[in-house]
Design a protein around this motif. Sequence first.
Motif, mmCIF file in Angstrom:
data_model
loop_
_atom_site.group_PDB
_atom_site.id
_atom_site.type_symbol
_atom_site.label_atom_id
_atom_site.label_comp_id
_atom_site.label_asym_id
_atom_site.label_seq_id
_atom_site.Cartn_x
_atom_site.Cartn_y
_atom_site.Cartn_z
ATOM 1 N N PRO A 244 0.973 -1.093 0.031
ATOM 2 C CA PRO A 244 0.038 -0.170 0.057
ATOM 3 C C PRO A 244 0.820 1.200 0.000
ATOM 4 C CG PRO A 244 -0.350 -1.423 2.031
ATOM 5 C CD PRO A 244 0.755 -2.066 1.322
ATOM 6 N N TRP B 43 -2.496 -5.436 -6.728
ATOM 7 C CA TRP B 43 -1.850 -5.829 -5.603
ATOM 8 C C TRP B 43 -0.472 -6.484 -5.968
ATOM 9 C CZ3 TRP B 43 -1.472 -11.027 -5.417
ATOM 10 C CH2 TRP B 43 -2.420 -11.925 -5.664
ATOM 11 N N TRP C 198 -7.466 -6.409 -6.932
ATOM 12 C CA TRP C 198 -8.971 -6.682 -6.323
ATOM 13 C C TRP C 198 -9.909 -5.806 -7.040
ATOM 14 C CZ3 TRP C 198 -5.156 -4.873 -2.452
ATOM 15 C CH2 TRP C 198 -4.728 -5.877 -1.750
ATOM 16 N N ALA D 9 -12.517 -3.499 -6.020
ATOM 17 C CA ALA D 9 -13.053 -2.965 -4.719
ATOM 18 C C ALA D 9 -14.255 -2.132 -5.131
ATOM 19 C CB ALA D 9 -11.784 -2.061 -4.317
ATOM 20 N N ALA E 244 -16.373 -5.303 1.744
ATOM 21 C CA ALA E 244 -15.313 -5.171 2.809
ATOM 22 C C ALA E 244 -14.152 -5.689 1.926
ATOM 23 C CB ALA E 244 -15.619 -5.849 3.979
ATOM 24 N N PRO E 245 -12.915 -5.060 2.246
ATOM 25 C CA PRO E 245 -11.695 -5.529 1.439
ATOM 26 C C PRO E 245 -11.417 -6.894 1.935
ATOM 27 C CG PRO E 245 -11.311 -3.441 2.827
ATOM 28 C CD PRO E 245 -12.530 -3.663 3.070
ATOM 29 N N ASP E 246 -11.883 -7.697 2.859
ATOM 30 C CA ASP E 246 -11.824 -8.942 2.854
ATOM 31 C C ASP E 246 -12.856 -9.742 1.783
ATOM 32 O OD1 ASP E 246 -13.830 -8.553 4.416
ATOM 33 O OD2 ASP E 246 -13.272 -9.930 6.165
ATOM 34 N N TRP F 223 -13.361 -8.728 -1.304
ATOM 35 C CA TRP F 223 -12.844 -8.095 -2.827
ATOM 36 C C TRP F 223 -12.474 -9.347 -3.537
ATOM 37 C CZ3 TRP F 223 -9.558 -3.232 -1.506
ATOM 38 C CH2 TRP F 223 -10.505 -2.049 -0.965
ATOM 39 N N GLY G 281 -10.297 -14.328 -2.418
ATOM 40 C CA GLY G 281 -9.635 -13.056 -2.257
ATOM 41 C C GLY G 281 -8.178 -12.987 -2.433
#
Length: 148
Positions: free
Chosen positions: A18, A59, A70, A72, A76-78, A80, A98
């Motif tokens: 990130p 990523w 992902w 997005a 929620a991110p988990d 994606w 994921g």
Amino acid sequence: MELYGPGTIEDCLSLLGPEVWDERLGDGMSSESRTARLTWGKEPKRLFASTAEPRLVAWGVSHSADILCWDAASGAPDEWPVVVWNNDDGRWTRFSCGMVQFLADLLEGLVDPCPPGAKSIAGKQIARILPEDESQRLWAEDIDPQDE
């Protein structure tokens, strides 16, 4: 990412860390995400007709320029899903898992179609991950990290 940070798996798949969002940056999550979004426009929409326009966040990239993202756009991110640009055939593929599951499946040889740049680790089950900070340390000591 919290534990190991960005790095490379077996010198064929780079995991991006990130960063502050800036599409003008060189290699990294922002730049690769921009490339993915520009590339998305080339894909026939019929392949993903049942889904909304994705919000691609890169990523990972392979040594043959496949882009691993992902989607997005929601959840929620988990939650994606993974979306992969295959640079060889110019197509996107959506996987209903994921990032961690995708990587585990890749190492088990269960990802189909496998991104061309990751075929050398597909089914390997055990792979060497070289964190970026360790790679930089080795290069600073004039040691090629891939020789280690």
